[in-house]
Design a protein around this motif. Sequence first.
Motif, PDB file in Angstrom:
ATOM      1  N   ALA A 182     -19.007  -2.208   4.548  1.00 27.78           N
ATOM      2  CA  ALA A 182     -20.114  -1.649   5.304  1.00 27.78           C
ATOM      3  C   ALA A 182     -21.324  -1.603   4.379  1.00 27.78           C
ATOM      4  CB  ALA A 182     -19.783  -0.252   5.817  1.00 27.78           C
ATOM      5  N   GLN A 183     -22.300  -2.468   4.641  1.00 27.61           N
ATOM      6  CA  GLN A 183     -23.470  -2.606   3.786  1.00 27.61           C
ATOM      7  C   GLN A 183     -23.016  -2.910   2.351  1.00 27.61           C
ATOM      8  OE1 GLN A 183     -25.934   0.850   4.494  1.00 27.61           O
ATOM      9  NE2 GLN A 183     -26.287   0.276   6.620  1.00 27.61           N
ATOM     10  N   ASN A 184     -23.340  -2.037   1.386  1.00 30.89           N
ATOM     11  CA  ASN A 184     -22.978  -2.347   0.000  1.00 30.89           C
ATOM     12  C   ASN A 184     -21.728  -1.599  -0.458  1.00 30.89           C
ATOM     13  OD1 ASN A 184     -24.103   0.189  -0.071  1.00 30.89           O
ATOM     14  ND2 ASN A 184     -25.202  -0.137  -2.011  1.00 30.89           N
ATOM     15  N   ARG A 185     -20.955  -1.077   0.482  1.00 32.85           N
ATOM     16  CA  ARG A 185     -19.705  -0.393   0.147  1.00 32.85           C
ATOM     17  C   ARG A 185     -18.521  -1.206   0.655  1.00 32.85           C
ATOM     18  NH1 ARG A 185     -23.093   3.836   1.624  1.00 32.85           N
ATOM     19  NH2 ARG A 185     -23.415   5.410  -0.006  1.00 32.85           N
ATOM     20  N   ALA A 186     -17.498  -1.321  -0.174  1.00 39.49           N
ATOM     21  CA  ALA A 186     -16.307  -2.076   0.213  1.00 39.49           C
ATOM     22  C   ALA A 186     -15.057  -1.254  -0.049  1.00 39.49           C
ATOM     23  CB  ALA A 186     -16.243  -3.395  -0.560  1.00 39.49           C
ATOM     24  N   LEU A 187     -14.019  -1.597   0.680  1.00 43.38           N
ATOM     25  CA  LEU A 187     -12.749  -0.889   0.570  1.00 43.38           C
ATOM     26  C   LEU A 187     -11.630  -1.916   0.620  1.00 43.38           C
ATOM     27  CD1 LEU A 187     -11.693   2.151   0.594  1.00 43.38           C
ATOM     28  CD2 LEU A 187     -11.362   1.822   3.051  1.00 43.38           C
ATOM     29  N   GLU A 188     -10.767  -1.887  -0.369  1.00 44.05           N
ATOM     30  CA  GLU A 188      -9.602  -2.766  -0.401  1.00 44.05           C
ATOM     31  C   GLU A 188      -8.367  -1.895  -0.217  1.00 44.05           C
ATOM     32  OE1 GLU A 188      -7.597  -6.289  -0.411  1.00 44.05           O
ATOM     33  OE2 GLU A 188      -9.777  -6.004  -0.437  1.00 44.05           O
ATOM     34  N   VAL A 189      -7.469  -2.299   0.694  1.00 43.75           N
ATOM     35  CA  VAL A 189      -6.300  -1.484   1.032  1.00 43.75           C
ATOM     36  C   VAL A 189      -5.031  -2.153   0.500  1.00 43.75           C
ATOM     37  CG1 VAL A 189      -4.934  -0.466   2.898  1.00 43.75           C
ATOM     38  CG2 VAL A 189      -7.425  -0.605   3.101  1.00 43.75           C
ATOM     39  N   LYS A 190      -4.201  -1.377  -0.169  1.00 42.67           N
ATOM     40  CA  LYS A 190      -2.882  -1.822  -0.597  1.00 42.67           C
ATOM     41  C   LYS A 190      -1.866  -0.801  -0.076  1.00 42.67           C
ATOM     42  CE  LYS A 190      -4.100  -5.499  -2.842  1.00 42.67           C
ATOM     43  NZ  LYS A 190      -3.689  -6.844  -2.374  1.00 42.67           N
ATOM     44  N   THR A 191      -0.781  -1.303   0.482  1.00 39.79           N
ATOM     45  CA  THR A 191       0.227  -0.428   1.068  1.00 39.79           C
ATOM     46  C   THR A 191       1.528  -0.558   0.290  1.00 39.79           C
ATOM     47  OG1 THR A 191      -0.788  -0.863   3.222  1.00 39.79           O
ATOM     48  CG2 THR A 191       1.338   0.260   3.217  1.00 39.79           C
ATOM     49  N   LEU A 192       2.064   0.578  -0.138  1.00 37.68           N
ATOM     50  CA  LEU A 192       3.310   0.608  -0.897  1.00 37.68           C
ATOM     51  C   LEU A 192       4.425   1.187  -0.036  1.00 37.68           C
ATOM     52  CD1 LEU A 192       1.966   1.835  -4.357  1.00 37.68           C
ATOM     53  CD2 LEU A 192       2.532  -0.489  -3.663  1.00 37.68           C
ATOM     54  N   SER A 193       5.599   0.579  -0.136  1.00 41.60           N
ATOM     55  CA  SER A 193       6.703   0.959   0.745  1.00 41.60           C
ATOM     56  C   SER A 193       7.595   2.045   0.160  1.00 41.60           C
ATOM     57  CB  SER A 193       7.563  -0.272   1.064  1.00 41.60           C
ATOM     58  OG  SER A 193       8.085  -0.822  -0.135  1.00 41.60           O
ATOM     59  N   ARG A 194       7.301   2.466  -1.060  1.00 33.96           N
ATOM     60  CA  ARG A 194       8.058   3.587  -1.653  1.00 33.96           C
ATOM     61  C   ARG A 194       7.064   4.612  -2.173  1.00 33.96           C
ATOM     62  NH1 ARG A 194      10.346   2.891  -6.092  1.00 33.96           N
ATOM     63  NH2 ARG A 194       9.437   0.898  -6.672  1.00 33.96           N
ATOM     64  N   PRO A 195       7.327   5.896  -1.920  1.00 34.05           N
ATOM     65  CA  PRO A 195       6.377   6.933  -2.362  1.00 34.05           C
ATOM     66  C   PRO A 195       6.138   6.946  -3.865  1.00 34.05           C
ATOM     67  CG  PRO A 195       7.920   7.824  -0.759  1.00 34.05           C
ATOM     68  CD  PRO A 195       8.421   6.458  -1.112  1.00 34.05           C
ATOM     69  N   ASP A 196       7.137   6.489  -4.658  1.00 36.48           N
ATOM     70  CA  ASP A 196       6.996   6.552  -6.111  1.00 36.48           C
ATOM     71  C   ASP A 196       6.556   5.227  -6.730  1.00 36.48           C
ATOM     72  OD1 ASP A 196       9.331   5.225  -5.477  1.00 36.48           O
ATOM     73  OD2 ASP A 196      10.478   6.060  -7.158  1.00 36.48           O
ATOM     74  N   ALA A 197       6.272   4.220  -5.906  1.00 33.14           N
ATOM     75  CA  ALA A 197       5.883   2.909  -6.435  1.00 33.14           C
ATOM     76  C   ALA A 197       4.505   2.990  -7.091  1.00 33.14           C
ATOM     77  CB  ALA A 197       5.875   1.872  -5.316  1.00 33.14           C
ATOM     78  N   THR A 198       4.289   2.184  -8.123  1.00 33.04           N
ATOM     79  CA  THR A 198       2.999   2.197  -8.830  1.00 33.04           C
ATOM     80  C   THR A 198       2.373   0.814  -8.948  1.00 33.04           C
ATOM     81  OG1 THR A 198       4.042   1.939 -11.009  1.00 33.04           O
ATOM     82  CG2 THR A 198       3.707   4.195 -10.207  1.00 33.04           C
ATOM     83  N   GLU A 199       3.117  -0.246  -8.641  1.00 28.53           N
ATOM     84  CA  GLU A 199       2.591  -1.586  -8.863  1.00 28.53           C
ATOM     85  C   GLU A 199       2.076  -2.213  -7.574  1.00 28.53           C
ATOM     86  OE1 GLU A 199       5.724  -3.726 -10.772  1.00 28.53           O
ATOM     87  OE2 GLU A 199       5.205  -2.964 -12.758  1.00 28.53           O
ATOM     88  N   ILE A 200       0.892  -2.817  -7.649  1.00 31.54           N
ATOM     89  CA  ILE A 200       0.311  -3.533  -6.522  1.00 31.54           C
ATOM     90  C   ILE A 200       0.018  -4.963  -6.948  1.00 31.54           C
ATOM     91  CG2 ILE A 200      -0.693  -1.451  -5.487  1.00 31.54           C
ATOM     92  CD1 ILE A 200      -3.403  -2.357  -6.668  1.00 31.54           C
ATOM     93  N   THR A 201      -0.016  -5.862  -5.985  1.00 33.63           N
ATOM     94  CA  THR A 201      -0.308  -7.268  -6.268  1.00 33.63           C
ATOM     95  C   THR A 201      -1.720  -7.599  -5.822  1.00 33.63           C
ATOM     96  OG1 THR A 201       2.010  -7.871  -5.963  1.00 33.63           O
ATOM     97  CG2 THR A 201       0.398  -9.647  -5.840  1.00 33.63           C
ATOM     98  N   ILE A 202      -2.477  -8.212  -6.718  1.00 31.52           N
ATOM     99  CA  ILE A 202      -3.843  -8.642  -6.438  1.00 31.52           C
ATOM    100  C   ILE A 202      -3.813 -10.158  -6.276  1.00 31.52           C
ATOM    101  CG2 ILE A 202      -6.229  -8.630  -7.227  1.00 31.52           C
ATOM    102  CD1 ILE A 202      -5.019  -5.861  -6.618  1.00 31.52           C
ATOM    103  N   SER A 203      -4.348 -10.648  -5.159  1.00 28.46           N
ATOM    104  CA  SER A 203      -4.153 -12.050  -4.806  1.00 28.46           C
ATOM    105  C   SER A 203      -5.246 -12.991  -5.295  1.00 28.46           C
ATOM    106  CB  SER A 203      -4.023 -12.187  -3.284  1.00 28.46           C
ATOM    107  OG  SER A 203      -5.187 -11.709  -2.644  1.00 28.46           O
ATOM    108  N   SER A 204      -6.338 -12.456  -5.853  1.00 29.05           N
ATOM    109  CA  SER A 204      -7.396 -13.338  -6.343  1.00 29.05           C
ATOM    110  C   SER A 204      -8.284 -12.589  -7.323  1.00 29.05           C
ATOM    111  CB  SER A 204      -8.246 -13.862  -5.180  1.00 29.05           C
ATOM    112  OG  SER A 204      -9.047 -12.826  -4.637  1.00 29.05           O
ATOM    113  N   PHE A 205      -9.073 -13.327  -8.091  1.00 30.58           N
ATOM    114  CA  PHE A 205     -10.010 -12.723  -9.036  1.00 30.58           C
ATOM    115  C   PHE A 205     -11.086 -11.908  -8.316  1.00 30.58           C
ATOM    116  CE2 PHE A 205      -9.414 -15.740 -12.872  1.00 30.58           C
ATOM    117  CZ  PHE A 205      -8.541 -14.833 -13.436  1.00 30.58           C
ATOM    118  N   SER A 206     -11.437 -12.314  -7.101  1.00 30.47           N
ATOM    119  CA  SER A 206     -12.546 -11.660  -6.406  1.00 30.47           C
ATOM    120  C   SER A 206     -12.129 -10.407  -5.647  1.00 30.47           C
ATOM    121  CB  SER A 206     -13.216 -12.639  -5.444  1.00 30.47           C
ATOM    122  OG  SER A 206     -12.304 -13.070  -4.453  1.00 30.47           O
ATOM    123  N   GLN A 207     -10.820 -10.197  -5.483  1.00 27.74           N
ATOM    124  CA  GLN A 207     -10.363  -9.093  -4.636  1.00 27.74           C
ATOM    125  C   GLN A 207     -10.790  -7.728  -5.174  1.00 27.74           C
ATOM    126  OE1 GLN A 207      -6.087  -8.919  -3.950  1.00 27.74           O
ATOM    127  NE2 GLN A 207      -6.444  -8.443  -1.797  1.00 27.74           N
TER     128      GLN A 207
END
Length: 334
Positions: A182-207
């Motif tokens: 929205a204008q100059n604000r962005a939001l990237e969402v990552k969803t984890l399937s376990r409450p204690d998980a800490t690792e997320i996967t980033i699919s590109s340099f620009s993400q």
Amino acid sequence: MMVDEGPGRYWSELRSSDKGDGRLEIPSRVSEPETGYGPVRFALGTQKEPRFLVPCSSLRGGLQEYSTSALAVFKSRYRVEGRDSPFIDLVCRDPALSGVFAELVNEINGRLSRGEIPEQAVMGAITDFRSLLVSSPRGEIPRETVLGLVGELYVLDRLVEKGSGALNAWLGPHDERHDFRAQNRALEVKTLSRPDATEITISSFSQLLAPVDGALVLAVVRLDESSNGELTVASLVQRILRNGGDWEPLRKGLENLGCQDPEAAEWNRNAFAFHGIEGFEVVPGFPRLTEAEMVQGSLPVGISRISYTVDLANAGAFRMEADQLESYLREMSQ
């Protein structure tokens, strides 16, 4: 694609002998390549279905979100030469797809041989093979696909609650860099399937690259699959519409993500319980990779894409307070 006879030969030998090389507590046979944590191993599941074990660094980041109706992906621990060792464990659930599973194993081995870390090799190969690893006759949608959509719809509902026009900010389904903008604000969402998980996967340099002269927040939605869970694709779509969201942009976004009918059974077999949402300010110092950090300022010639894993345990300094995240969502919804 020609399939190396290697995988099939290993599984056939294990079925005929019902024993392996004796180095693991389950029947298995060692093979190449070496991952840095030990060599890969061929094994059999409980029903003698094809199974493949990839040694890795730890049990963290279980990879269950990469499981489908035809493929089980998790991490296991076995004793090797008197020492507990973690493995990425892949099992083919559908006999009709054993040939595709063999191709997947060949792809993983090729990536490992080129120096990719075990988790990256497995995730990258599964991503490339995803459409082949779904048992289409059953009409099931991969769990990780549903999980990701539920996470995005949950955030979309939070935004629409604050302003019904927020649907226009949902750009992820339209191949934009970030899930919401929205204008100059962005939001990237990552969803984890376990409450204690800490690792997320980033699919590109620009993400994880903020808009020019703008801000980027990483929203991490934590869910847990539960038969009594209140969050499904259908329930979230209904909530968004009840909160004043416009059906037309919502429909277009869903269709672009492959969801033609949000009420369809195949999109609602998985239900989730909500465990929380965290926001992280993606600013200099946040653990990420961008092209600016490459030696030449861009990807090397011949490399078209790259993905990597971020451990949020190292991002505590960038975690937002709940009221800060709420304020950011409110600003994006205006």
